[in-house]
Design an enzyme around this catalytic site. Structure first.
Site, PDB file in Angstrom:
ATOM      1  N   ASN A   7       7.762   5.157   5.556  1.00  0.00           N
ATOM      2  CA  ASN A   7       6.970   5.945   6.486  1.00  0.00           C
ATOM      3  C   ASN A   7       5.604   5.271   6.660  1.00  0.00           C
ATOM      4  O   ASN A   7       4.846   5.126   5.696  1.00  0.00           O
ATOM      5  CB  ASN A   7       6.802   7.371   5.941  1.00  0.00           C
ATOM      6  CG  ASN A   7       6.164   8.311   6.956  1.00  0.00           C
ATOM      7  OD1 ASN A   7       5.237   7.932   7.654  1.00  0.00           O
ATOM      8  ND2 ASN A   7       6.644   9.532   7.009  1.00  0.00           N
ATOM      9  N   ARG A  18     -11.058   4.797  12.415  1.00  0.00           N
ATOM     10  CA  ARG A  18     -12.081   3.893  12.930  1.00  0.00           C
ATOM     11  C   ARG A  18     -11.971   3.701  14.441  1.00  0.00           C
ATOM     12  O   ARG A  18     -12.933   3.348  15.108  1.00  0.00           O
ATOM     13  CB  ARG A  18     -11.944   2.532  12.210  1.00  0.00           C
ATOM     14  CG  ARG A  18     -12.939   1.462  12.628  1.00  0.00           C
ATOM     15  CD  ARG A  18     -14.348   1.766  12.170  1.00  0.00           C
ATOM     16  NE  ARG A  18     -15.261   0.711  12.542  1.00  0.00           N
ATOM     17  CZ  ARG A  18     -15.620  -0.298  11.749  1.00  0.00           C
ATOM     18  NH1 ARG A  18     -15.124  -0.365  10.517  1.00  0.00           N
ATOM     19  NH2 ARG A  18     -16.457  -1.217  12.160  1.00  0.00           N
ATOM     20  N   HIS A  43       6.378  10.186  11.660  1.00  0.00           N
ATOM     21  CA  HIS A  43       6.327  11.627  11.910  1.00  0.00           C
ATOM     22  C   HIS A  43       5.174  11.898  12.872  1.00  0.00           C
ATOM     23  O   HIS A  43       4.078  12.288  12.466  1.00  0.00           O
ATOM     24  CB  HIS A  43       6.121  12.384  10.588  1.00  0.00           C
ATOM     25  CG  HIS A  43       6.255  13.864  10.712  1.00  0.00           C
ATOM     26  ND1 HIS A  43       6.680  14.658   9.680  1.00  0.00           N
ATOM     27  CD2 HIS A  43       6.018  14.708  11.749  1.00  0.00           C
ATOM     28  CE1 HIS A  43       6.707  15.922  10.057  1.00  0.00           C
ATOM     29  NE2 HIS A  43       6.295  15.970  11.319  1.00  0.00           N
ATOM     30  N   ARG A  45       2.857  13.859  15.346  1.00  0.00           N
ATOM     31  CA  ARG A  45       2.519  15.276  15.508  1.00  0.00           C
ATOM     32  C   ARG A  45       1.804  15.479  16.841  1.00  0.00           C
ATOM     33  O   ARG A  45       1.169  14.557  17.365  1.00  0.00           O
ATOM     34  CB  ARG A  45       1.647  15.751  14.345  1.00  0.00           C
ATOM     35  CG  ARG A  45       2.451  15.939  13.054  1.00  0.00           C
ATOM     36  CD  ARG A  45       1.555  16.422  11.927  1.00  0.00           C
ATOM     37  NE  ARG A  45       2.320  16.950  10.812  1.00  0.00           N
ATOM     38  CZ  ARG A  45       2.834  16.216   9.818  1.00  0.00           C
ATOM     39  NH1 ARG A  45       2.676  14.906   9.829  1.00  0.00           N
ATOM     40  NH2 ARG A  45       3.514  16.792   8.844  1.00  0.00           N
ATOM     41  N   HIS A  50      -2.103  10.834  13.599  1.00  0.00           N
ATOM     42  CA  HIS A  50      -1.770   9.508  13.046  1.00  0.00           C
ATOM     43  C   HIS A  50      -0.856   8.767  14.006  1.00  0.00           C
ATOM     44  O   HIS A  50      -1.335   8.183  14.963  1.00  0.00           O
ATOM     45  CB  HIS A  50      -1.214   9.600  11.627  1.00  0.00           C
ATOM     46  CG  HIS A  50      -0.352  10.783  11.329  1.00  0.00           C
ATOM     47  ND1 HIS A  50       0.825  11.055  11.993  1.00  0.00           N
ATOM     48  CD2 HIS A  50      -0.499  11.779  10.412  1.00  0.00           C
ATOM     49  CE1 HIS A  50       1.378  12.148  11.500  1.00  0.00           C
ATOM     50  NE2 HIS A  50       0.591  12.624  10.551  1.00  0.00           N
ATOM     51  N   GLU A  73      10.647  11.912  12.587  1.00  0.00           N
ATOM     52  CA  GLU A  73      10.558  13.273  12.071  1.00  0.00           C
ATOM     53  C   GLU A  73       9.684  14.104  13.004  1.00  0.00           C
ATOM     54  O   GLU A  73       8.769  13.578  13.642  1.00  0.00           O
ATOM     55  CB  GLU A  73       9.933  13.273  10.670  1.00  0.00           C
ATOM     56  CG  GLU A  73      10.691  12.458   9.651  1.00  0.00           C
ATOM     57  CD  GLU A  73      10.012  12.437   8.291  1.00  0.00           C
ATOM     58  OE1 GLU A  73      10.674  12.040   7.322  1.00  0.00           O
ATOM     59  OE2 GLU A  73       8.827  12.813   8.211  1.00  0.00           O
ATOM     60  N   THR A 110       0.476  18.326   5.588  1.00  0.00           N
ATOM     61  CA  THR A 110       1.729  17.589   5.475  1.00  0.00           C
ATOM     62  C   THR A 110       2.858  18.601   5.406  1.00  0.00           C
ATOM     63  O   THR A 110       2.630  19.790   5.192  1.00  0.00           O
ATOM     64  CB  THR A 110       1.715  16.673   4.236  1.00  0.00           C
ATOM     65  OG1 THR A 110       2.895  15.865   4.224  1.00  0.00           O
ATOM     66  CG2 THR A 110       1.624  17.491   2.953  1.00  0.00           C
ATOM     67  N   HIS A 201       9.328  13.112   0.112  1.00  0.00           N
ATOM     68  CA  HIS A 201       8.032  13.757  -0.041  1.00  0.00           C
ATOM     69  C   HIS A 201       7.563  13.628  -1.482  1.00  0.00           C
ATOM     70  O   HIS A 201       8.175  14.161  -2.401  1.00  0.00           O
ATOM     71  CB  HIS A 201       8.015  15.231   0.365  1.00  0.00           C
ATOM     72  CG  HIS A 201       6.661  15.679   0.856  1.00  0.00           C
ATOM     73  ND1 HIS A 201       5.611  15.927   0.011  1.00  0.00           N
ATOM     74  CD2 HIS A 201       6.185  15.870   2.108  1.00  0.00           C
ATOM     75  CE1 HIS A 201       4.547  16.270   0.711  1.00  0.00           C
ATOM     76  NE2 HIS A 201       4.862  16.229   1.994  1.00  0.00           N
ATOM     77  N   ASP A 202       6.465  12.890  -1.653  1.00  0.00           N
ATOM     78  CA  ASP A 202       5.828  12.661  -2.952  1.00  0.00           C
ATOM     79  C   ASP A 202       6.678  11.837  -3.899  1.00  0.00           C
ATOM     80  O   ASP A 202       6.391  11.784  -5.107  1.00  0.00           O
ATOM     81  CB  ASP A 202       5.418  13.976  -3.615  1.00  0.00           C
ATOM     82  CG  ASP A 202       4.276  14.666  -2.883  1.00  0.00           C
ATOM     83  OD1 ASP A 202       3.523  13.969  -2.181  1.00  0.00           O
ATOM     84  OD2 ASP A 202       4.134  15.896  -3.000  1.00  0.00           O
ATOM     85  N   GLY A 224       6.237   7.217   2.060  1.00  0.00           N
ATOM     86  CA  GLY A 224       5.096   6.697   2.785  1.00  0.00           C
ATOM     87  C   GLY A 224       3.791   6.796   2.032  1.00  0.00           C
ATOM     88  O   GLY A 224       3.175   5.798   1.687  1.00  0.00           O
ATOM     89  N   HIS A 225       3.357   8.017   1.730  1.00  0.00           N
ATOM     90  CA  HIS A 225       2.029   8.215   1.155  1.00  0.00           C
ATOM     91  C   HIS A 225       1.837   7.421  -0.135  1.00  0.00           C
ATOM     92  O   HIS A 225       0.878   6.649  -0.277  1.00  0.00           O
ATOM     93  CB  HIS A 225       1.792   9.707   0.906  1.00  0.00           C
ATOM     94  CG  HIS A 225       0.446  10.026   0.348  1.00  0.00           C
ATOM     95  ND1 HIS A 225      -0.691  10.081   1.125  1.00  0.00           N
ATOM     96  CD2 HIS A 225       0.050  10.294  -0.924  1.00  0.00           C
ATOM     97  CE1 HIS A 225      -1.740  10.367   0.366  1.00  0.00           C
ATOM     98  NE2 HIS A 225      -1.308  10.511  -0.880  1.00  0.00           N
TER      99      HIS A 225
END
Length: 255
Positions: A7, A18, A43, A45, A50, A73, A110, A201-202, A224-225
């Site tokens: 991700n 920036r 993902h 939104r 992002h 997603e 999230t 997720h996580d 991703g994160h």
């Protein structure tokens, strides 16, 4: 073997903080694929915080050229807005291999929960059919222990994605037995219903192996994160290779 879809949302977060075009989301995704990642996840939104629709189309070209999957997603119920055409229209343009439907609202930082199919199944049914008509494999975000997976199967989805946030938190605390058991039970139930199982997720290098050893038959993890955070220290290519080594290690362990 479980495949890794990276991700790249967090790359876009940094760029958007920036303005301008750096860091380049497509270049980052290309590096992930060069390092061996099996696919790319985004993902987008409606608030464009992002990944933006133009990024999605650029990444669709990249993944198609490299013969790997793009997973988009998003919330299928979110209406179109200026600069955001809606998830269905965006998938119509990008033609991803997979769309993962997620019940997230604008106020969520999230994704943090799965669908309640007792409430949402009939609203989802026509949308699932429309996404499948585009040629997308359809996955839906679910909580471990979801009590209504049969209703998800009945509306025509192909896969579930287990929300692994609680399991990751429990693994960090060192008391993950119950959460992992719930994920494993959900995976087995989905498979018995003919559904494939994804997870995300996580997940991180610290917990991925233990999670996959506990949960049978996971086809894909989207990460991703944690991965982008780890890459700040070790580099993106090396980090991808470390994840692939974990996946290979789990694959080689006896059942």
């Amino acid at each position: 073997m479980t495949v890794l879809s990276v991700n790249v949302n967090k790359v876009a977060v940094l760029r958007n903080s920036r303005g301008g075009s750096e860091p380049d989301v497509v270049r980052a995704a290309r590096t992930c694929l060069y390092a061996g990642a099996h696919g790319i996840t985004v993902h987008p939104r409606p608030d464009l915080r992002h990944i933006r629709p133009d990024d999605v189309l650029d990444l669709a070209q990249l993944t198609a050229a490299n013969g790997v999957e793009l997973n988009i997603e998003g919330n299928p119920f979110a209406p179109p807005r200026e600069a955001y055409p809606g998830l269905l229209a965006l998938c119509g343009q990008a033609q991803p291999a997979q769309v993962t439907l997620v019940p997230d609202g604008d106020g969520q930082i999230t994704s943090d929960h799965g669908f309640d199919f007792d409430q949402d199944a009939e609203r989802l049914r026509p949308l699932v059919a429309q996404f499948k008509a585009l040629g997308c494999r359809v996955s839906v975000f679910v909580d471990a222990g979801c009590p209504s997976l049969a209703r998800a199967a009945a509306i025509g989805v192909d896969r579930i994605e287990i929300y692994t946030g609680p399991a990751a938190a429990a693994l960090a605390r060192g008391d993950a037995r119950a959460e992992l058991a719930a994920c494993a039970a959900t995976a087995r139930e989905a498979q018995a219903l003919g559904l494939g199982v994804n997870a995300g997720h996580d997940l991180s290098q610290a917990n991925l192996q233990e999670f996959l050893e506990a949960v049978p038959g996971v086809l894909e993890v989207s990460i991703g994160h944690a991965l982008i955070g780890e890459a700040l220290y070790a580099g993106l290519q090396r980090t991808i290779q470390q994840y692939l080594a974990i996946l290979e290690s789990v694959q080689q362990r006896p059942a």
